[in-house]
Design a protein around this motif. Structure first.
Motif, mmCIF file in Angstrom:
data_model
loop_
_atom_site.group_PDB
_atom_site.id
_atom_site.type_symbol
_atom_site.label_atom_id
_atom_site.label_comp_id
_atom_site.label_asym_id
_atom_site.label_seq_id
_atom_site.Cartn_x
_atom_site.Cartn_y
_atom_site.Cartn_z
ATOM 1 N N UNK A 227 6.308 5.811 -18.358
ATOM 2 C CA UNK A 227 6.126 6.355 -19.646
ATOM 3 C C UNK A 227 5.968 7.996 -19.523
ATOM 4 N N UNK A 228 5.783 8.466 -18.377
ATOM 5 C CA UNK A 228 5.661 9.761 -18.025
ATOM 6 C C UNK A 228 4.146 9.972 -17.567
ATOM 7 N N UNK A 229 4.070 11.213 -16.912
ATOM 8 C CA UNK A 229 2.698 11.614 -16.308
ATOM 9 C C UNK A 229 2.304 11.872 -14.971
ATOM 10 N N UNK A 230 1.532 12.219 -14.628
ATOM 11 C CA UNK A 230 1.381 12.534 -13.002
ATOM 12 C C UNK A 230 1.235 11.229 -12.293
ATOM 13 N N UNK A 231 1.660 11.182 -11.095
ATOM 14 C CA UNK A 231 1.357 10.009 -10.148
ATOM 15 C C UNK A 231 0.123 9.408 -10.019
ATOM 16 N N UNK A 232 0.084 8.185 -10.215
ATOM 17 C CA UNK A 232 -1.390 7.583 -9.946
ATOM 18 C C UNK A 232 -1.543 7.291 -8.589
ATOM 19 N N UNK A 233 -0.709 7.466 -7.520
ATOM 20 C CA UNK A 233 -0.715 7.106 -6.281
ATOM 21 C C UNK A 233 0.058 7.993 -5.573
ATOM 22 N N UNK A 234 -0.466 8.560 -4.323
ATOM 23 C CA UNK A 234 0.630 9.586 -3.477
ATOM 24 C C UNK A 234 1.136 10.747 -4.056
ATOM 25 N N UNK A 235 2.297 11.121 -3.251
ATOM 26 C CA UNK A 235 2.699 10.804 -2.132
ATOM 27 C C UNK A 235 1.764 10.354 -1.251
ATOM 28 N N UNK A 236 1.691 9.234 -0.497
ATOM 29 C CA UNK A 236 0.725 9.083 0.908
ATOM 30 C C UNK A 236 1.257 8.038 1.581
ATOM 31 N N UNK A 237 0.706 8.245 2.969
ATOM 32 C CA UNK A 237 1.242 7.274 3.775
ATOM 33 C C UNK A 237 0.092 6.332 4.082
ATOM 34 N N UNK A 238 -1.116 6.906 3.814
ATOM 35 C CA UNK A 238 -2.258 5.984 4.046
ATOM 36 C C UNK A 238 -2.242 4.615 3.510
ATOM 37 N N UNK A 239 -2.478 3.651 4.199
ATOM 38 C CA UNK A 239 -2.628 2.246 3.739
ATOM 39 C C UNK A 239 -1.392 1.281 4.072
ATOM 40 N N UNK A 240 -0.292 2.251 4.340
ATOM 41 C CA UNK A 240 1.028 1.581 4.660
ATOM 42 C C UNK A 240 0.850 0.743 5.830
ATOM 43 N N UNK A 241 1.316 -0.538 5.640
ATOM 44 C CA UNK A 241 1.416 -1.566 6.888
ATOM 45 C C UNK A 241 2.904 -1.767 7.229
ATOM 46 N N UNK A 242 3.122 -2.031 8.461
ATOM 47 C CA UNK A 242 4.153 -2.153 8.995
ATOM 48 C C UNK A 242 4.533 -3.770 9.585
ATOM 49 N N UNK A 243 4.550 -4.760 9.020
ATOM 50 C CA UNK A 243 4.426 -6.089 9.552
ATOM 51 C C UNK A 243 5.610 -6.520 10.342
ATOM 52 N N UNK A 244 6.519 -5.870 10.243
ATOM 53 C CA UNK A 244 7.978 -6.217 11.040
ATOM 54 C C UNK A 244 9.221 -5.088 10.741
ATOM 55 N N UNK A 245 10.057 -5.092 11.416
ATOM 56 C CA UNK A 245 11.173 -4.092 11.753
ATOM 57 C C UNK A 245 11.652 -3.852 10.242
ATOM 58 N N UNK A 246 11.652 -2.707 9.816
ATOM 59 C CA UNK A 246 12.038 -2.286 8.620
ATOM 60 C C UNK A 246 11.181 -2.875 7.218
ATOM 61 N N UNK B 13 2.221 -2.004 1.108
ATOM 62 C CA UNK B 13 1.242 -1.489 0.404
ATOM 63 C C UNK B 13 0.249 -2.101 -0.625
ATOM 64 N N UNK B 14 -1.040 -2.119 0.030
ATOM 65 C CA UNK B 14 -1.919 -2.843 -1.020
ATOM 66 C C UNK B 14 -2.428 -2.088 -2.053
ATOM 67 N N UNK B 15 -1.985 -2.216 -3.260
ATOM 68 C CA UNK B 15 -2.438 -1.332 -4.329
ATOM 69 C C UNK B 15 -3.598 -1.832 -5.131
ATOM 70 N N UNK B 16 -4.574 -1.202 -4.923
ATOM 71 C CA UNK B 16 -5.908 -1.615 -5.605
ATOM 72 C C UNK B 16 -5.844 -0.948 -6.935
ATOM 73 N N UNK B 17 -5.522 -1.580 -8.096
ATOM 74 C CA UNK B 17 -5.426 -0.851 -9.232
ATOM 75 C C UNK B 17 -6.844 -0.584 -9.961
ATOM 76 N N UNK B 18 -7.092 0.364 -10.185
ATOM 77 C CA UNK B 18 -8.601 0.679 -11.096
ATOM 78 C C UNK B 18 -8.654 -0.341 -12.451
#
Length: 234
Positions: free
Chosen positions: A38-57, A61-66
């Protein structure tokens, strides 16, 4: 589309490919940004913190919503590079209002479903959720620390069944969320009842404590009947 209830955590997943329909590839400099559609500032990021890499490609990202995050649709956008070229992915995440304690659906959900907010809506939702719980006695599924299903599909089924139960009660003139309709028959361990008044063809049907539409939602999700369980559990 992915959904999450306010205050809960949802794991967002991105699969990055070298080109559309191409092989999965690992990217560099990957970030995620979550912005209200709907518009407005980002609520997350841009960030690389918390991103996991379980397999190729494949990235998560576990988003803990407030708890206070406004309900609505959010765009989760991923951006990285592969061999110097930009690679992106995105998905829409719907944040649902947090239900009151003891309920599977919120007052906001009920207003959206019915088009209006009935009196004592929160109480109706709690009592409808108790009716739904009665139909889950033999269902087997994993739950989190709050006792809610870890499966988004099951959580959505419980939410929709609760809304249908309230709608069924109100449609039958039951504005308290208490009591059963009279008449009907027993099928095995299920009690099937018809509401009083009106023709049989038009009368709504109850299966146990649930109205038929609420029961159908749970049945289609595989949450009714006898699931696998420990001997003597049901």
């Amino acid at each position: 589309m992915t959904s999450v209830v306010q205050g809960r955590t949802v794991t967002l997943v991105a699969r990055m490919r070298a080109y559309p329909d191409g092989p999965l590839v690992d990217v560099t400099g990957l970030t995620i940004t979550i912005t209200p559609i709907a518009g407005g500032a980002a609520v997350v990021g841009p960030t690389s913190v918390g991103i996991t890499h379980p397999g190729t490609g494949t990235y998560g990202y576990p988003w803990a919503t407030p708890d206070a995050l406004p309900k609505g649709d959010y765009l989760a956008a991923w951006a990285g590079t592969y061999l110097g070229d930009p690679v992106t992915a995105d998905e829409v995440v719907t944040v649902l209002a947090r239900p009151a304690a003891g309920a599977y659906a919120s007052v906001d959900d009920l207003e959206d479903w019915l088009g209006s907010t009935p009196a004592n809506a929160a109480l109706l939702l709690v009592r409808a959720s108790r009716d739904v719980n009665r139909a889950l006695l033999c269902a087997v599924y994993e739950v989190d620390d709050d006792g809610l299903p870890t499966s988004d599909a099951y959580l959505e089924a419980l939410r929709m069944a609760t809304l249908e139960q309230v709608a069924g009660n109100l449609g039958a003139g039951n504005t308290s969320g208490l009591g059963r309709t009279s008449g009907g028959f027993t099928l095995g361990r299920l009690s099937v009842q018809r509401a009083t008044g009106g023709s049989d063809a038009a009368s709504p049907v109850k299966i146990g404590a649930l109205w038929e539409q609420a029961w159908n939602v749970l049945q289609q999700a595989g949450l009714t009947g006898d699931g696998p369980s420990e001997p003597g559990y049901c």
